[in-house]
Design a protein around this motif. Structure first.
Motif: not given
Length: 313
Positions: A60, A64-66, A117
């Motif tokens: 991520r 906040m994009q995967i 993260d």
């Protein structure tokens, strides 16, 4: 028409995993294979990743994009390629009646995939594989399950029930959707739905009754989606017993007092956990052969999938 099932290629035993291995499923290869046609997919190999290959993971980013990145070098990002490949493939998967994906995979995992993260710290097993996430969003009605979870007999039986129900619906609507076909299908599935979700049983009944309020395309997809969501609930002993009592009611004028008491006792003992489901079902089917009822005989609850799978036993 053959039931077509999507499946992660590694689950079929193909050596396409990042380490050159596979995750062959005995159930998929032995019990289910004779009854279906598999459409095998390895999305990682399909986007050009070799075998063996560096491990990849879900990450991520600060927005906040995967992302789908290489584990050792997150600067190597495969997200765009995977999304593009999936978008092109999805229309071809409309013929499927189910899909078995590889657990924990950052591309194929259905749930509990490790997410990191952008500093490389693990956020927990809260991710969904990028490929499978797109698949489930595009086809919300499609039964999807992971290979590892199929080792659980209850989950396995539930998944197979959904596959055969989905295929039956697709077959029913061949040549085009009509309300008459929907009513006929729903009539056969009432008791199966009741066993899995009494609430959905009532809601689906209301949906069919208000068919004229929807366009055919919208009604068809909404019904199938709601049906699949209902059947995903695990049927409890209490709910099965309730259905068995409803079906017993169709025999009230045919059975003598001793026969009624025997069937009632079996249902009660099943409800309490002393007997398997097959005990009252076998006796019920015995009486139905003696005293045929066309409506009851058509109920998919009695035979939700081929007997040779032996899942209710």
């Amino acid at each position: 028409m053959t039931i077509k099932i999507g499946i992660s290629a590694c689950v079929l035993g193909e050596p396409v995993r990042f380490d050159g291995g596979h995750k062959a499923s005995g159930f998929c290869l032995q019990q289910l294979k004779p009854l279906v046609q598999y459409i095998a997919v390895c999305p990682e190999q399909a986007i050009g990743l070799g075998v063996p290959r560096p491990a990849i993971r879900l990450q991520r980013d600060s927005a906040m994009q995967i992302r789908l990145v290489q584990s050792r070098d997150p600067a190597i990002d495969h997200t765009a390629k995977m999304l593009s490949y999936t978008e092109k493939l999805l229309p071809e998967l409309a013929v499927l009646s189910g899909y078995v994906v590889c657990a924990k995979s950052p591309s194929c995992g259905m749930e509990r995939v490790r997410l990191y993260d952008d500093a490389g710290q693990q956020l927990g097993k809260i991710g969904v594989g990028i490929y499978t996430r797109q698949l489930m969003q595009h086809y919300p009605w499609l039964p999807v399950e992971e290979d590892g979870r199929l080792l659980d007999p209850t989950i396995k039986e539930n998944f197979i029930t959904r596959i055969f129900a989905c295929h039956d619906y697709q077959q029913q609507m061949q040549g085009g959707f009509t309300v008459a076909k929907l009513v006929q299908f729903h009539s056969r599935y009432k008791f199966l739905v009741m066993a899995h979700s009494p609430v959905a049983y009532r809601e689906l009944g209301r949906l069919v009754a208000s068919a004229k309020l929807f366009t055919p395309a919208d009604l068809s997809e909404r019904y199938l989606t709601d049906l699949m969501h209902a059947l995903k609930n695990i049927a409890s002993r209490q709910q099965h017993a309730n259905v068995l009592q409803h079906l017993q009611g169709f025999l009230k004028k045919s059975l003598n007092r001793a026969e009624k008491l025997e069937l009632t006792d079996l249902i009660h003992r099943y409800r309490q956990g002393f007997l398997p489901l097959m005990a009252p079902l076998t006796l019920l089917n015995h009486h139905l052969r003696q005293f045929p009822n066309q409506y009851v005989a058509a109920q998919r609850y009695l035979n939700p999938y081929p007997e040779q799978l032996g899942l209710r036993a």
